[in-house]
Design an enzyme around this catalytic site. Structure first.
Site, PDB file in Angstrom:
ATOM      1  N   CYS A  79     -17.434 -16.537  -6.360  1.00 38.00           N
ATOM      2  CA  CYS A  79     -16.167 -16.975  -5.759  1.00 38.00           C
ATOM      3  C   CYS A  79     -16.389 -18.222  -4.898  1.00 38.00           C
ATOM      4  CB  CYS A  79     -15.566 -15.809  -4.995  1.00 38.00           C
ATOM      5  SG  CYS A  79     -13.786 -15.863  -4.965  1.00 38.00           S
ATOM      6  N   HIS A 169     -15.903 -10.791  -7.983  1.00 37.92           N
ATOM      7  CA  HIS A 169     -16.787 -10.202  -6.969  1.00 37.92           C
ATOM      8  C   HIS A 169     -17.594  -9.034  -7.540  1.00 37.92           C
ATOM      9  CE1 HIS A 169     -15.395 -12.281  -3.303  1.00 37.92           C
ATOM     10  NE2 HIS A 169     -14.301 -12.469  -4.028  1.00 37.92           N
ATOM     11  N   GLU A 171     -20.053  -7.608  -6.396  1.00 39.58           N
ATOM     12  CA  GLU A 171     -20.592  -6.755  -5.325  1.00 39.58           C
ATOM     13  C   GLU A 171     -19.600  -5.683  -4.883  1.00 39.58           C
ATOM     14  OE1 GLU A 171     -19.343  -9.665  -5.044  1.00 39.58           O
ATOM     15  OE2 GLU A 171     -18.217  -9.866  -3.199  1.00 39.58           O
TER      16      GLU A 171
END
Ligand code: GLN
Length: 191
Positions: A79, A169, A171
């Site tokens: 990002c 994302h 994560e």
């Protein structure tokens, strides 16, 4: 145990750290220029690329990080981190590392569609959980950039030598496969 540096000046670095630790690696938080010794990989997390870019320079980390990336250290930019790596940003005057030969458009999904999820193919993986938050998209890639994922025809993940740039994302959520893909690159680098 592999040591993964996570840029920790702004944004969602904690989530990256949790996932990296869960996958059995040691996290090194990069908060200033003294933190950068002997890494097996580097993560540039999401957040605000303008703020991150300024802080990296003010903290004297810019040249050190750029040297690590250009020296072949595996790097995952997600990002805002993707924006930091990109050679061109179509709707921003700022430029950062410019090591990844792609063009990105910031906030490409507009303000209305700020955040959304998708389950899409990523390289040879299928149904990868992808969370987008005010995400950029990759609007052009130069030669030798490998496209790893598209969502609605837009490029959202690329790989170029030691660098990975991802709009979403990896994560967040329970799906650790994209992070594992990156950690395999780190392991091969350190062999
Ligand atoms: N909108 C942010 C930027 O342009 C990126 C968003 C994110 O990292 N989740 O810098």
């Amino acid at each position: 145990m592999m040591r993964i540096g996570v840029l920790a000046v702004q944004g969602d670095f904690i989530e990256h750290e949790k996932m990296v630790e869960k996958l059995g690696c040691q996290v090194v938080e990069l908060r200033n220029k003294n933190d950068m010794g002997s890494l097996d990989g580097l993560i540039l997390p999401g957040g605000e690329s303008t703020v991150q870019g300024k802080l990296i320079k003010e903290l004297g980390m810019f040249d050190l990080l750029k040297d690590l990336i250009e020296g072949g250290l595996p790097v995952l930019g997600t990002c805002a981190g993707l924006i930091l790596l990109s050679r061109n940003i179509s709707n921003d005057e700022a430029r950062h590392f410019q090591t990844l030969p792609v063009t990105v458009e910031r906030n490409a999904y507009g303000r209305q569609l700020g955040s959304f999820m998708s389950a899409s193919a990523f390289g040879s993986l299928s149904d990868v959980e992808m969370t987008f938050i005010r995400a950029p998209v990759i609007t052009a890639v130069e030669k030798d950039v490998k496209i790893l994922a598209r969502v609605d025809e837009k490029i959202v993940a690329v790989e170029y030598k030691n660098q990975m740039g991802i709009s979403f994302h990896p994560e967040l959520g329970e799906d650790t496969r994209v992070m594992e893909y990156f950690l395999r690159k780190c392991r091969n680098f350190s062999k």
